[in-house]
Design an enzyme around this catalytic site. Structure first.
Site, short mmCIF file in Angstrom:
data_model
loop_
_atom_site.label_atom_id
_atom_site.label_comp_id
_atom_site.label_asym_id
_atom_site.label_seq_id
_atom_site.Cartn_x
_atom_site.Cartn_y
_atom_site.Cartn_z
N ARG A 144 -1.67 -14.25 4.44
CA ARG A 144 -2.39 -13.57 5.53
C ARG A 144 -1.62 -13.70 6.84
O ARG A 144 -1.60 -12.77 7.66
CB ARG A 144 -3.80 -14.18 5.70
N ARG A 176 2.69 -6.24 9.10
CA ARG A 176 1.95 -5.11 9.67
C ARG A 176 2.51 -4.69 11.03
O ARG A 176 2.54 -3.50 11.35
CB ARG A 176 0.46 -5.45 9.75
N LYS A 203 0.83 -1.21 0.00
CA LYS A 203 0.00 0.00 0.00
C LYS A 203 0.87 1.27 0.00
O LYS A 203 2.07 1.21 0.25
CB LYS A 203 -0.94 -0.05 1.21
N GLU A 218 -9.36 -10.76 -7.79
CA GLU A 218 -8.43 -9.64 -7.60
C GLU A 218 -7.25 -9.75 -8.57
O GLU A 218 -6.78 -8.73 -9.08
CB GLU A 218 -7.97 -9.60 -6.14
N ASN A 270 -2.09 0.31 6.70
CA ASN A 270 -1.56 -0.94 7.25
C ASN A 270 -0.70 -1.75 6.28
O ASN A 270 -0.64 -2.98 6.35
CB ASN A 270 -2.69 -1.78 7.85
N TYR A 302 -12.34 -2.04 -3.80
CA TYR A 302 -12.86 -2.15 -2.44
C TYR A 302 -14.39 -2.02 -2.39
O TYR A 302 -14.95 -1.70 -1.34
CB TYR A 302 -12.21 -1.11 -1.52
N PHE A 337 -15.54 3.35 6.94
CA PHE A 337 -14.16 3.71 6.59
C PHE A 337 -13.90 3.74 5.08
O PHE A 337 -12.78 4.00 4.65
CB PHE A 337 -13.17 2.74 7.27
N HIS A 376 -2.13 -5.39 1.47
CA HIS A 376 -3.40 -6.09 1.27
C HIS A 376 -3.10 -7.51 0.84
O HIS A 376 -2.12 -7.74 0.12
CB HIS A 376 -4.25 -5.42 0.17
N THR A 422 -5.22 -7.13 10.68
CA THR A 422 -5.58 -5.88 10.00
C THR A 422 -5.11 -4.67 10.80
O THR A 422 -4.58 -3.72 10.24
CB THR A 422 -7.12 -5.81 9.83
P1 RTP Z 1 -7.04 -5.94 3.22
O1 RTP Z 1 -8.36 -6.26 2.55
O2 RTP Z 1 -6.55 -4.54 2.92
O3 RTP Z 1 -6.01 -6.99 2.97
O4 RTP Z 1 -7.26 -5.94 4.80
P2 RTP Z 1 -8.06 -6.98 5.68
O5 RTP Z 1 -8.62 -8.08 4.82
O6 RTP Z 1 -7.16 -7.35 6.79
O7 RTP Z 1 -9.22 -6.06 6.22
P3 RTP Z 1 -10.66 -5.75 5.58
O8 RTP Z 1 -11.68 -6.04 6.62
O9 RTP Z 1 -10.80 -6.39 4.23
O10 RTP Z 1 -10.58 -4.17 5.41
C1 RTP Z 1 -9.96 -3.57 4.29
C2 RTP Z 1 -9.13 -2.40 4.75
O11 RTP Z 1 -9.99 -1.40 5.27
C3 RTP Z 1 -9.36 -0.74 6.35
N1 RTP Z 1 -10.17 -0.89 7.54
N2 RTP Z 1 -10.33 0.06 8.38
N3 RTP Z 1 -11.13 1.65 10.57
C4 RTP Z 1 -11.54 0.37 10.49
O12 RTP Z 1 -12.23 -0.16 11.32
C5 RTP Z 1 -11.11 -0.41 9.35
N4 RTP Z 1 -11.41 -1.66 9.13
C6 RTP Z 1 -10.80 -1.96 7.97
C7 RTP Z 1 -8.03 -1.38 6.57
O13 RTP Z 1 -7.03 -0.59 5.93
C8 RTP Z 1 -8.17 -2.71 5.90
O14 RTP Z 1 -6.92 -3.19 5.45
MG MG Z 2 -9.75 -7.71 3.09
#
Ligand code: RTP
Ligand code: MG
Length: 143
Positions: free
Chosen positions: A87, A104, A11, A128, A114, A51, A59, A117, A93
């Protein structure tokens, strides 16, 4: 064990910190092989589309703005159980909850910025990869 491919993004925060190589080293140390890679400046439309699953989340707008704040590296990683392994290497996350030695924990500053992805399931990995790469951009790696 299944040989899988997963999709990954370094990112904008991690690109700005100049740790692309250190993150790629984490993938390689975990046995994940890079089979496609490029640097991109995402458009707002691309980031919104990528997204879209989070469209209704509070968010979403901040996430899209962050993802277009600077260039990203997009890559396809291949290996045994690559989706889950990536992962694990990424960590939680929220970097505050990520385990020691994860990307991370070591390179991310907040849940919003973070560092990486990674796809979360076989279906999303396939979607993707297709979102960012043509078939002729994916290489066969000798093993
Ligand atoms: P990613 O998709 O980026 O790999 O991350 P992830 O699966 O660990 O998390 P996901 O739930 O898919 O969320 C995508 C991205 O959104 C941001 N986020 N912010 N402020 C919040 O509560 C929140 N929750 C998620 C994070 O940047 C996350 O990587
Ligand atoms: Mg995700």
């Amino acid at each position: 064990m299944a040989l899988e491919r997963t999709f990954s993004i370094v990112k904008p925060d991690a690109v700005a910190k100049n740790v692309i190589g250190q993150i790629y080293a984490r993938f390689e140390e975990a046995g994940l092989k890079i089979v496609a890679s490029k640097m991109l400046q995402l458009s707002r439309e691309q980031a919104e589309g990528f997204y879209a699953v989070h469209k209704e989340r509070p968010f979403y707008n901040d996430l899209v703005s962050f993802m277009i704040s600077g260039p990203v590296m997009v890559q396809v990683l291949e290996g045994e159980n690559a989706i889950l392994k990536n992962r694990e290497v990424m960590g939680a996350t929220n970097p505050a909850e990520a385990e020691a030695g994860t990307i991370r924990k070591d390179f991310a500053d907040s849940i919003d910025e973070n560092a990486v992805h990674g796809s979360d399931a076989p279906e999303t990995a396939a979607e993707e990869i297709k979102f960012f790469f043509n078939d002729d951009e994916l290489c066969e790696r000798l093993r």
